[in-house]
Design a protein around this motif. Structure first.
Motif, short mmCIF file in Angstrom:
data_model
loop_
_atom_site.label_atom_id
_atom_site.label_comp_id
_atom_site.label_asym_id
_atom_site.label_seq_id
_atom_site.Cartn_x
_atom_site.Cartn_y
_atom_site.Cartn_z
N HIS A 126 0.84 -1.21 0.00
CA HIS A 126 0.00 0.00 0.00
C HIS A 126 0.87 1.25 0.00
N LEU A 127 1.90 1.29 0.86
CA LEU A 127 2.76 2.47 0.96
C LEU A 127 3.58 2.65 -0.32
N ARG A 128 4.08 1.56 -0.87
CA ARG A 128 4.89 1.65 -2.09
C ARG A 128 4.06 2.18 -3.25
N GLU A 129 2.83 1.69 -3.36
CA GLU A 129 1.96 2.17 -4.43
C GLU A 129 1.62 3.64 -4.23
N ALA A 130 1.42 4.03 -2.97
CA ALA A 130 1.10 5.44 -2.68
C ALA A 130 2.27 6.35 -3.05
N VAL A 131 3.52 5.91 -2.79
CA VAL A 131 4.69 6.70 -3.18
C VAL A 131 4.75 6.85 -4.69
N LEU A 132 4.56 5.74 -5.40
CA LEU A 132 4.59 5.80 -6.86
C LEU A 132 3.47 6.67 -7.41
N LEU A 133 2.33 6.67 -6.73
CA LEU A 133 1.21 7.51 -7.16
C LEU A 133 1.58 8.99 -7.03
N GLU A 134 2.27 9.34 -5.93
CA GLU A 134 2.73 10.72 -5.77
C GLU A 134 3.73 11.10 -6.85
N VAL A 135 4.67 10.19 -7.14
CA VAL A 135 5.65 10.46 -8.20
C VAL A 135 4.94 10.62 -9.53
N PRO A 203 6.71 5.03 -22.42
CA PRO A 203 7.04 5.40 -21.04
C PRO A 203 6.74 4.24 -20.08
N ILE A 204 7.62 4.04 -19.10
CA ILE A 204 7.40 3.03 -18.06
C ILE A 204 6.52 3.65 -17.00
N SER A 205 5.39 3.01 -16.72
CA SER A 205 4.43 3.55 -15.75
C SER A 205 4.63 2.92 -14.38
N LYS A 206 3.92 3.44 -13.40
CA LYS A 206 3.99 2.84 -12.07
C LYS A 206 3.42 1.43 -12.08
#
Length: 210
Positions: A126-135, A203-206
């Motif tokens: 959950h946290l990793r996905e949230a970081v990638l979402l912010e990026v 482009p490489i996406s999250k």
């Protein structure tokens, strides 16, 4: 009226836990998560027995460090998204926020041992996905500003940074921190909008990283 006799013990236990996580963060970032537990205990200023009371095995310590670290990166990214004058500046500051972001990459992309431990952990996911979402949000906003090249995605930024921090052994570089900072600057210039070499593929996406 006497104080609760359990309170000092709880405070000591929390302090020991915080010291262990802080020491493990530094050591994992520079040497990876395979460092002997005795070395982590020594760096934390606690006994090995105390370390194992807080974290019964290496897997538990890696999980705790990952949750603590991803939460710190997420909080920093969210604050930058609000406080930085532009999305480009927020992205640059996030990339220069080396220690926490470097450890995140170590745990999520560079260490096979950590990846195996963390891949099915729901809180870490959950946290990793949230970081990638912010990026991803910063990437989209910076592209809309015209400051970030249009043909990259959030995944490109994460993969670039992960490759960049795969540092040479310390004895091969006199100033590894300076070398990393210089390479981040080179990477940032490569991300700027403007005339550039056409990138192959897409482009490489999250989503490619999850």
């Amino acid at each position: 009226m006497s104080a609760d006799p359990e309170t000092p013990l709880r405070a000591d236990a929390q302090r020991n836990r915080d010291q262990i996580i802080a020491a493990a963060r530094v050591i994992f970032a520079s040497h990876g998560p395979e460092v002997p537990m005795e070395e982590i205990a020594r760096a934390a200023g606690v006994g090995v027995g105390t370390l194992y009371r807080r974290f019964p095995d290496r897997d538990a310590l890696i999980r705790a460090v990952a949750v603590d670290n991803f939460a710190g990166v997420l909080d920093h990214a969210r604050r930058l998204a609000v406080e930085a004058p532009t999305a480009w500046e927020a992205l640059v500051q996030l990339l220069y926020h080396g220690a926490e972001l470097q450890l995140s990459m170590q745990l999520s992309m560079l260490s096979q041992r950590a990846h195996e431990i963390l891949k099915d952990d729901p809180e870490v996911a959950h946290l990793r996905e949230a970081v990638l979402l912010e990026v991803e949000g910063l990437v989209g906003r910076a592209q809309a500003e015209g400051t970030l090249r249009k043909d990259v995605g959030a995944g490109d930024v994460a993969v670039l940074f992960a490759r960049l921090i795969r540092q040479l052994p310390a004895h091969r570089l006199k100033s590894p921190e300076m070398a990393t900072a210089r390479n981040i600057a080179i990477m940032i210039d490569g991300l700027r909008a403007g005339p550039a070499t056409t990138l192959p593929g897409r482009p490489i996406s999250k989503e490619d990283l999850l």
